[in-house]
Design a protein around this motif. Structure first.
Motif, PDB file in Angstrom:
ATOM      1  N   LEU A 297       0.825  -1.200   0.000  1.00  0.00           N
ATOM      2  CA  LEU A 297       0.000   0.000   0.000  1.00  0.00           C
ATOM      3  C   LEU A 297       0.866   1.259   0.000  1.00  0.00           C
ATOM      4  CD1 LEU A 297      -2.849   1.154   0.108  1.00  0.00           C
ATOM      5  CD2 LEU A 297      -2.691   1.067   2.589  1.00  0.00           C
ATOM      6  N   GLY A 298       1.937   1.252   0.779  1.00  0.00           N
ATOM      7  CA  GLY A 298       2.834   2.404   0.807  1.00  0.00           C
ATOM      8  C   GLY A 298       3.504   2.646  -0.540  1.00  0.00           C
ATOM      9  N   GLY A 299       3.932   1.575  -1.195  1.00  0.00           N
ATOM     10  CA  GLY A 299       4.530   1.720  -2.527  1.00  0.00           C
ATOM     11  C   GLY A 299       3.540   2.239  -3.548  1.00  0.00           C
ATOM     12  N   TYR A 300       2.309   1.768  -3.460  1.00  0.00           N
ATOM     13  CA  TYR A 300       1.266   2.233  -4.382  1.00  0.00           C
ATOM     14  C   TYR A 300       0.976   3.714  -4.164  1.00  0.00           C
ATOM     15  CZ  TYR A 300      -3.295   2.785  -6.549  1.00  0.00           C
ATOM     16  OH  TYR A 300      -4.338   3.230  -7.297  1.00  0.00           O
ATOM     17  N   LEU A 301       0.878   4.112  -2.901  1.00  0.00           N
ATOM     18  CA  LEU A 301       0.583   5.515  -2.609  1.00  0.00           C
ATOM     19  C   LEU A 301       1.752   6.431  -2.951  1.00  0.00           C
ATOM     20  CD1 LEU A 301      -1.332   5.151   0.753  1.00  0.00           C
ATOM     21  CD2 LEU A 301      -2.284   5.658  -1.495  1.00  0.00           C
ATOM     22  N   LEU A 302       2.984   5.970  -2.745  1.00  0.00           N
ATOM     23  CA  LEU A 302       4.146   6.786  -3.113  1.00  0.00           C
ATOM     24  C   LEU A 302       4.273   6.949  -4.620  1.00  0.00           C
ATOM     25  CD1 LEU A 302       7.036   5.770  -0.721  1.00  0.00           C
ATOM     26  CD2 LEU A 302       6.004   8.005  -0.976  1.00  0.00           C
ATOM     27  N   ALA A 303       3.891   5.928  -5.365  1.00  0.00           N
ATOM     28  CA  ALA A 303       4.005   5.993  -6.825  1.00  0.00           C
ATOM     29  C   ALA A 303       3.058   7.022  -7.408  1.00  0.00           C
ATOM     30  CB  ALA A 303       3.729   4.625  -7.423  1.00  0.00           C
ATOM     31  N   ASP A 304       1.989   7.352  -6.696  1.00  0.00           N
ATOM     32  CA  ASP A 304       1.014   8.311  -7.207  1.00  0.00           C
ATOM     33  C   ASP A 304       1.041   9.610  -6.400  1.00  0.00           C
ATOM     34  OD1 ASP A 304      -0.949   9.008  -9.028  1.00  0.00           O
ATOM     35  OD2 ASP A 304      -2.568   8.433  -7.675  1.00  0.00           O
ATOM     36  N   SER A 305       2.197   9.938  -5.818  1.00  0.00           N
ATOM     37  CA  SER A 305       2.284  11.134  -4.985  1.00  0.00           C
ATOM     38  C   SER A 305       3.224  12.151  -5.625  1.00  0.00           C
ATOM     39  CB  SER A 305       2.791  10.759  -3.594  1.00  0.00           C
ATOM     40  OG  SER A 305       4.142  10.379  -3.669  1.00  0.00           O
ATOM     41  N   LEU A 306       3.488  13.195  -4.866  1.00  0.00           N
ATOM     42  CA  LEU A 306       4.423  14.229  -5.335  1.00  0.00           C
ATOM     43  C   LEU A 306       5.858  13.724  -5.349  1.00  0.00           C
ATOM     44  CD1 LEU A 306       2.986  17.302  -3.425  1.00  0.00           C
ATOM     45  CD2 LEU A 306       2.722  16.777  -5.834  1.00  0.00           C
ATOM     46  N   PHE A 307       6.122  12.633  -4.624  1.00  0.00           N
ATOM     47  CA  PHE A 307       7.475  12.083  -4.553  1.00  0.00           C
ATOM     48  C   PHE A 307       7.805  11.195  -5.748  1.00  0.00           C
ATOM     49  CE2 PHE A 307       6.292  12.672  -0.047  1.00  0.00           C
ATOM     50  CZ  PHE A 307       7.214  13.656   0.254  1.00  0.00           C
ATOM     51  N   ALA A 308       6.851  10.934  -6.621  1.00  0.00           N
ATOM     52  CA  ALA A 308       7.073  10.039  -7.757  1.00  0.00           C
ATOM     53  C   ALA A 308       8.239  10.503  -8.654  1.00  0.00           C
ATOM     54  CB  ALA A 308       5.800   9.872  -8.565  1.00  0.00           C
ATOM     55  N   PRO A 309       8.347  11.790  -9.011  1.00  0.00           N
ATOM     56  CA  PRO A 309       9.497  12.206  -9.827  1.00  0.00           C
ATOM     57  C   PRO A 309      10.837  12.015  -9.116  1.00  0.00           C
ATOM     58  CG  PRO A 309       7.787  13.869  -9.928  1.00  0.00           C
ATOM     59  CD  PRO A 309       7.384  12.886  -8.874  1.00  0.00           C
ATOM     60  N   VAL A 310      10.859  12.223  -7.807  1.00  0.00           N
ATOM     61  CA  VAL A 310      12.099  12.042  -7.051  1.00  0.00           C
ATOM     62  C   VAL A 310      12.496  10.569  -7.039  1.00  0.00           C
ATOM     63  CG1 VAL A 310      13.164  12.277  -4.779  1.00  0.00           C
ATOM     64  CG2 VAL A 310      11.614  14.054  -5.636  1.00  0.00           C
ATOM     65  N   ILE A 311      11.520   9.713  -6.831  1.00  0.00           N
ATOM     66  CA  ILE A 311      11.786   8.270  -6.826  1.00  0.00           C
ATOM     67  C   ILE A 311      12.222   7.814  -8.209  1.00  0.00           C
ATOM     68  CG2 ILE A 311      10.730   6.006  -6.498  1.00  0.00           C
ATOM     69  CD1 ILE A 311       8.884   7.365  -4.428  1.00  0.00           C
ATOM     70  N   ASN A 312      11.594   8.363  -9.232  1.00  0.00           N
ATOM     71  CA  ASN A 312      11.921   7.993 -10.613  1.00  0.00           C
ATOM     72  C   ASN A 312      13.366   8.353 -10.945  1.00  0.00           C
ATOM     73  OD1 ASN A 312      11.535   6.999 -13.163  1.00  0.00           O
ATOM     74  ND2 ASN A 312      10.678   8.903 -13.953  1.00  0.00           N
ATOM     75  N   THR A 313      13.813   9.529 -10.549  1.00  0.00           N
ATOM     76  CA  THR A 313      15.204   9.905 -10.850  1.00  0.00           C
ATOM     77  C   THR A 313      16.181   9.092 -10.003  1.00  0.00           C
ATOM     78  OG1 THR A 313      15.055  11.727  -9.274  1.00  0.00           O
ATOM     79  CG2 THR A 313      14.638  12.244 -11.578  1.00  0.00           C
ATOM     80  N   ALA A 314      15.791   8.718  -8.784  1.00  0.00           N
ATOM     81  CA  ALA A 314      16.675   7.913  -7.938  1.00  0.00           C
ATOM     82  C   ALA A 314      16.821   6.498  -8.478  1.00  0.00           C
ATOM     83  CB  ALA A 314      16.147   7.885  -6.501  1.00  0.00           C
ATOM     84  N   VAL A 315      15.750   5.978  -9.048  1.00  0.00           N
ATOM     85  CA  VAL A 315      15.786   4.613  -9.581  1.00  0.00           C
ATOM     86  C   VAL A 315      16.580   4.566 -10.877  1.00  0.00           C
ATOM     87  CG1 VAL A 315      14.346   2.773 -10.540  1.00  0.00           C
ATOM     88  CG2 VAL A 315      13.677   3.899  -8.433  1.00  0.00           C
ATOM     89  N   LYS A 316      16.437   5.588 -11.685  1.00  0.00           N
ATOM     90  CA  LYS A 316      17.156   5.600 -12.961  1.00  0.00           C
ATOM     91  C   LYS A 316      18.576   5.984 -12.709  1.00  0.00           C
ATOM     92  CE  LYS A 316      13.399   6.518 -16.079  1.00  0.00           C
ATOM     93  NZ  LYS A 316      12.847   7.384 -17.089  1.00  0.00           N
TER      94      LYS A 316
END
Length: 51
Positions: free
Chosen positions: A32-51
Protein backbone atom coordinates in the motif's frame (compact mmCIF):
# COMPACT_ATOMS: atom_id res chain seq x y z
CA UNK A 1 15.46 -15.28 -22.33
CA UNK A 2 13.38 -12.16 -21.68
CA UNK A 3 11.33 -12.26 -18.50
CA UNK A 4 8.72 -9.55 -17.95
CA UNK A 5 9.34 -7.34 -14.93
CA UNK A 6 5.97 -8.13 -13.36
CA UNK A 7 6.70 -11.86 -13.51
CA UNK A 8 10.15 -11.43 -11.99
CA UNK A 9 8.68 -9.30 -9.16
CA UNK A 10 6.00 -11.91 -8.45
CA UNK A 11 8.59 -14.70 -8.29
CA UNK A 12 10.98 -12.72 -6.06
CA UNK A 13 8.10 -11.66 -3.82
CA UNK A 14 6.81 -15.22 -3.51
CA UNK A 15 10.27 -16.53 -2.65
CA UNK A 16 10.77 -13.76 -0.10
CA UNK A 17 7.48 -14.58 1.62
CA UNK A 18 8.27 -18.30 1.65
CA UNK A 19 11.86 -17.95 2.89
CA UNK A 20 11.72 -14.98 5.26
CA UNK A 21 8.10 -15.38 6.47
CA UNK A 22 7.29 -11.72 7.24
CA UNK A 23 3.94 -10.96 8.88
CA UNK A 24 1.10 -10.33 6.43
CA UNK A 25 0.40 -6.86 7.83
CA UNK A 26 3.96 -5.84 6.91
CA UNK A 27 3.48 -7.06 3.34
CA UNK A 28 0.19 -5.12 3.10
CA UNK A 29 1.80 -1.94 4.47
CA UNK A 30 4.70 -2.17 2.01
CA UNK A 31 2.41 -2.77 -0.97
CA UNK A 32 0.00 0.00 0.00
CA UNK A 33 2.83 2.40 0.81
CA UNK A 34 4.53 1.72 -2.53
CA UNK A 35 1.27 2.23 -4.38
CA UNK A 36 0.58 5.52 -2.61
CA UNK A 37 4.15 6.79 -3.11
CA UNK A 38 4.00 5.99 -6.82
CA UNK A 39 1.01 8.31 -7.21
CA UNK A 40 2.28 11.13 -4.99
CA UNK A 41 4.42 14.23 -5.34
CA UNK A 42 7.47 12.08 -4.55
CA UNK A 43 7.07 10.04 -7.76
CA UNK A 44 9.50 12.21 -9.83
CA UNK A 45 12.10 12.04 -7.05
CA UNK A 46 11.79 8.27 -6.83
CA UNK A 47 11.92 7.99 -10.61
CA UNK A 48 15.20 9.90 -10.85
CA UNK A 49 16.67 7.91 -7.94
CA UNK A 50 15.79 4.61 -9.58
CA UNK A 51 17.16 5.60 -12.96
Amino acid sequence: MDVPLWLALIIVGWLGVKLIRPPWWLIAVLLLGGYLLADSLFAPVINTAVK
